[in-house]
Design an enzyme around this catalytic site. Structure first.
Site, PDB file in Angstrom:
ATOM      1  N   HIS A   1       0.801  -1.227   0.000  1.00  0.00           N
ATOM      2  CA  HIS A   1       0.000   0.000   0.000  1.00  0.00           C
ATOM      3  C   HIS A   1       0.829   1.271   0.000  1.00  0.00           C
ATOM      4  CE1 HIS A   1      -3.933  -1.948   0.939  1.00  0.00           C
ATOM      5  NE2 HIS A   1      -3.161  -2.847   1.517  1.00  0.00           N
TER       6      HIS A   1
ATOM      7  N   LYS B   1      -8.523  13.741   4.696  1.00  0.00           N
ATOM      8  CA  LYS B   1      -7.637  12.572   4.637  1.00  0.00           C
ATOM      9  C   LYS B   1      -6.623  12.748   5.759  1.00  0.00           C
ATOM     10  CE  LYS B   1      -6.587  13.875   0.342  1.00  0.00           C
ATOM     11  NZ  LYS B   1      -6.485  12.801  -0.642  1.00  0.00           N
ATOM     12  N   ARG B   2      -5.804  11.727   6.051  1.00  0.00           N
ATOM     13  CA  ARG B   2      -4.751  11.917   7.038  1.00  0.00           C
ATOM     14  C   ARG B   2      -3.864  13.092   6.633  1.00  0.00           C
ATOM     15  NH1 ARG B   2      -4.242   8.052  11.320  1.00  0.00           N
ATOM     16  NH2 ARG B   2      -2.348   9.226  11.774  1.00  0.00           N
TER      17      ARG B   2
ATOM     18  N   LYS C   1       0.702  14.443   0.997  1.00  0.00           N
ATOM     19  CA  LYS C   1      -0.668  14.719   0.539  1.00  0.00           C
ATOM     20  C   LYS C   1      -0.884  16.213   0.280  1.00  0.00           C
ATOM     21  CE  LYS C   1      -2.547  10.739   3.128  1.00  0.00           C
ATOM     22  NZ  LYS C   1      -3.222   9.862   2.144  1.00  0.00           N
TER      23      LYS C   1
ATOM     24  N   THR D   1      -8.674   6.455  -1.782  1.00  0.00           N
ATOM     25  CA  THR D   1     -10.015   5.885  -1.900  1.00  0.00           C
ATOM     26  C   THR D   1     -11.062   6.963  -1.630  1.00  0.00           C
ATOM     27  OG1 THR D   1      -9.692   5.085   0.358  1.00  0.00           O
ATOM     28  CG2 THR D   1      -9.483   3.473  -1.406  1.00  0.00           C
TER      29      THR D   1
ATOM     30  N   LYS E   1     -14.933   8.112  -3.311  1.00  0.00           N
ATOM     31  CA  LYS E   1     -16.166   8.432  -2.575  1.00  0.00           C
ATOM     32  C   LYS E   1     -16.711   9.791  -3.012  1.00  0.00           C
ATOM     33  CE  LYS E   1     -14.077   5.776   1.121  1.00  0.00           C
ATOM     34  NZ  LYS E   1     -13.204   5.878   2.316  1.00  0.00           N
TER      35      LYS E   1
END
Ligand code: 26Q
Length: 824
Positions: free
Chosen positions: A363, A556-557, A562, A664, A668
């Protein structure tokens, strides 16, 4: 004759009400005059659980009788989200129960909200495991999820003075109506000690492990129902307790305090989830957790196997074990130990069975996130496993050497054991997972390609046939049906409800693209969802937002790769434009952030502080006139996600290309009609392909360009010097404008951007800002935006986890659906 319905299974409103009130009275000792909303939740949870149990037991019995091959999903994390709504939806009784509860004069929404969100995971990897369990049951695949019953899940995040503060998540405090403890199926797990050579009755030399301590593993099963099927699988989570015998010995020796201390010691193993996401912590307790649940689960599977087979020769025909990253990879050494040491199989036979049993999902592409354990630590906790790992490595490298003689460099890269110098050996868990599995997969097309070209290239060269891509997916039951009831009702009204089992059905809605009435309803549903979220933001944060502004969302985290701070730079740029010319024509935006930082990750915590500091200034500045609002929503979790995804206009998927394995959340958002602004990273690439490039806001360097730039010596300072707007943004932070004049507070962020910028925010800045301008222009044209929104949503079939799981079943696990009949 009048039919008398059983209170535990009956479905008529009268029976349901009686069962519900019984559960209030007899299980909790309260009644309608003094029950709290939580009491009502518990009563309803038991009412629903009763209605799951027949299917649950029938499923288990059928698997046993038909000797089916079980899919075993080994994962240190399962981020399940609340059960009540999901179980009602999957049983197909959501509306019936809602109406029945409301007939009693109760607030159904409020009851649903009483359930604590079971946060037994960090982020993407844990939530993926939960979506997979839903799809497995919905596709009628015999499956079991194995993990740890953490007493404390992911911490509860509050924001104090702009900073993240962590509060322990004591989610089991009031009990858990969904789990069934199975103490009679407990097993023992050994730890520590040493190994010893001995001779068996045939004079054969063998090894035995003399452990220092034994811990009891107690399984707790939570039923996982499929959507409108009879299949109900189990999520089996292990709780650690002191094993009676050891405890008793100390007690008998008069060492009462020591025996109590030992009991507490044992229980620490399942006490708390490590709150790290993509940043490994090489702590002994973490390794103990990993081994604990893996050893218990393998014993469980061997027990199941031996009920219907005479020996373990065909164990791989009973269990297909998927390793959710390397967190459970010690299972490879443990199965070898069980087969060779405890069941007397020959090494090579055991190795064949082991390789046929395991498959490994990677991952992450971040090199620092690949798990490594020091050999010293591993040997202290698991002395026999360290020996087995050395043996596996020895035979493996010997084999490679026959194919590639004199290639010490290659051997060094493939080796499970890394010689870090000074006798400091490290065990590379990804290498162990690759060697011990028949399948290795990435989680999006680009990710798998980069694994093969880079992270795992030596293994891809050696065994190209072992590599698969399995692009992630999410369950449309939780992420559309439960989260977005209005949109779901529109879908079902137009095309029936087959889309819930086959998301390709949604494509049929493209025929309404030119129907102004349909587009109007689409728009109204989005506005209604935005109004709900606006009310939530007003209530929880006391911030008033404009529902006609663009809801621009990044949840998100929090992680540097990110790039939440890239979005913050853009907000400051818009703010600066307003400060330069308060009359500038700006499309109003509400920037919504949410996510947790690992408690020990300083930069991530500082990014949260910066976001809140910018929010404070921007939200109250009269020049802004409410056109920009910045909101950080505390404690982002599955439940909050269910509110947020349906309300977003714009989904921020802005990681540095080549860093986000899949993502992911991106799926959504898109399913719920958000448009994406994103880089060519992870599954964004495939989302863009499916939605159509014209319906996606693309910016930024490609993964290849990122590597090339790094290779040629990237200098972030030159972007700062040559881009006036960017310089203005960074100077604004530097000046202390957002920190009450403190020029030191955000220096670590500024310095990291100017002097290092590992994640290339400055290189991507202008491209991002330009793309955001296109977003604003597109939003001005409501019709155009709505069309793009519809197309994104109805073209997301590929990202149903049903598709993903079906591919795993066919290509990796080789399993088929098994129908569960309720007849006796
Ligand atoms: C490892 C060792 C010690 C402590 C913690 C960890 C640890 C814990 C969690 C390492 C990694 C994780 C989580 C990784 C993760 O969530 N990865 C995400 O997986 C998603 C599902 O495949 C992808 O969509 C995301 O892109 C990826 O970041």
């Amino acid at each position: 004759p009048t039919l008398i319905e059983d209170d535990r299974t009956g479905m008529s409103p009268e029976t349901l009400k009686r069962a519900f009130l019984d559960n209030l009275f007899y299980l909790q000792g309260v009644n309608r005059t003094n029950a709290s909303p939580y009491n009502y939740y518990v009563a309803l949870a038991y009412t629903v659980r009763d209605r799951l149990l027949r299917r649950f037991l029938k499923s288990t019995d059928t698997y046993k009788q038909e000797k089916v091959k079980l899919v075993c999903y080994f994962s240190a994390e399962f981020l399940m989200g609340r059960y009540l709504g999901n179980n009602l939806a999957n049983l197909g009784i959501y509306d019936l129960i809602k109406e029945t509860i409301e007939e009693l004069g109760l607030d159904f929404e409020e009851i649903i909200e009483q359930e604590p969100d079971p946060g037994l995971g960090n982020g993407g990897l844990g939530r993926l495991a939960a979506c997979f369990l839903d799809s497995l049951a919905s596709l009628e695949i015999p499956a079991i999820g194995y993990g740890i019953r953490y007493e404390f899940g992911i911490f509860h995040q509050i924001i104090q003075n702009g900073w993240q503060v962590e509060i322990p998540d004591n989610w089991l405090r009031f009990g858990n109506p969904w789990e069934l403890p199975r103490p009679d199926e407990s097993v023992e797990v050994k730890l520590g000690g040493r190994t010893e050579i001995y001779h068996d009755d045939k004079g054969q030399e063998r090894v035995q492990w003399l452990p220092e301590r034994r811990i009891l593993a107690i399984p707790h099963d939570t039923p996982v129902p499929g959507y409108k099927t009879n299949t109900v699988n189990a999520l089996r989570l292990w709780k650690a307790e002191a094993s009676e015998s050891f405890n008793f010995e100390a007690f008998n020796a008069g060492l009462y305090d020591q025996s109590v201390a030992e009991k507490m010691d044992a229980e620490t193993i399942s006490k708390v989830l490590y709150p790290n996401d993509n940043t490994p912590a090489g702590r002994e307790l973490r390794l103990a957790q990993q081994y604990f649940f893996v050893a218990a689960s393998l014993q469980d599977l061997i027990r199941i196997h031996l009920k219907s087979h005479k020996n373990l020769q065909n164990f791989h025909e009973t269990a297909a074990i998927q390793l959710n990253d390397t967190h459970p990879a010690i299972a490879i050494a443990e199965l070898m130990r069980l087969l060779v040491d405890e069941n007397g199989l020959e090494w090579s036979k055991a190795w064949t069975i082991t390789q046929k049993t395991f498959a490994y999902t990677n991952h992450t592409l971040l090199p620092e996130a690949l798990e490594r354990w020091s050999a010293a630590l591993l040997g202290k906790l698991l002395p026999r496993h360290l020996e087995i790992i050395y043996l596996i490595n020895h035979f493996f490298l010997e084999d490679v050497r026959t194919w590639f003689p004199d290639n010490e460099e290659l051997l060094g890269k493939l080796s499970i054991v890394e010689e870090a110098g000074w006798g400091n050996k490290q065990i590379r868990m990804a290498n162990l997972a690759c060697v011990g599995s028949h399948s290795i997969n990435g989680v999006a097309a680009l990710h798998t390609e980069l694994l093969q070209k880079d992270t795992l290239k030596e293994f891809a060269m050696l065994w190209p046939e072992k590599f698969y891509n399995k692009t992630n997916g999410v369950t449309p039951r939780r992420w559309i049906l439960l989260s977005n009831p209005q949109l779901s009702a529109l879908f079902t009204e137009k095309i029936g409800d087959d889309w819930l089992k086959d998301l390709k059905e949604l494509r049929k809605l493209e025929q309404y693209l030119d129907d102004p009435e349909f587009r109007q309803r689409w728009y109204e549903i989005k506005q209604a969802n935005k109004a709900d979220l606006a009310a939530y933001m007003l209530k929880t944060r006391n911030i008033e937002v404009d529902v006609n502004s663009i809801f621009d969302v990044q949840v998100k985290r929090i992680h540097e790769y990110k790039r939440q701070h890239l979005a913050v730079l853009h907000i400051i740029a818009l703010y600066n434009r307003i400060k330069q010319n308060p009359h500038v024509d700006i499309v109003p935006r509400t920037f919504i952030f949410g996510g947790k930082a690992a408690p020990g990750y300083f930069m991530a915590k500082l990014i949260i502080k910066l976001t809140n500091a910018v929010a404070e200034i921007v939200n109250k500045d009269p020049d802004v006139r409410g056109r920009l609002k910045v909101v950080f929503l505390p404690n982002f979790n599955v439940s909050l996600g269910q509110r947020i995804y349906p309300s977003a206009d714009l989904s921020e998927q802005i990681s540095t290309a080549g860093k986000e394995a899949s993502g992911t959340g991106n799926m959504k958002f898109a399913m719920n009609g958000s448009l994406t602004i994103g880089t060519l990273d992870g599954a964004n690439i495939e989302i863009r392909e499916e939605a159509g490039a014209e319906n996606f806001f693309l910016f930024g360097l490609t993964a290849e360009e990122v590597y090339a730039k790094k290779a040629h010596g990237y200098e972030p300072m030159s972007y700062y010097k040559n881009n006036r707007e960017l310089k203005g943004v960074i100077d604004r932070i530097k000046s202390g404008y957002f920190s009450h004049g403190d020029t030191e507070l955000f220096r670590p962020i500024v310095d990291s951007l100017l002097y290092d910028d590992q994640y290339m925010l400055l290189a991507d800045y202008q491209s991002y800002a330009d793309c955001q301008e296109q977003v604003s222009q597109a939003y001005r044209d409501r019709d155009k935006w709505t069309r793009m929104s519809i197309l994104n949503s109805v073209r997301m079939a590929k990202f149903s986890s049903d598709r993903t799981i079906w591919e795993y079943c066919q290509e990796i696990w080789k399993v088929n659906p098994v129908k569960i009949s309720l007849e006796d």
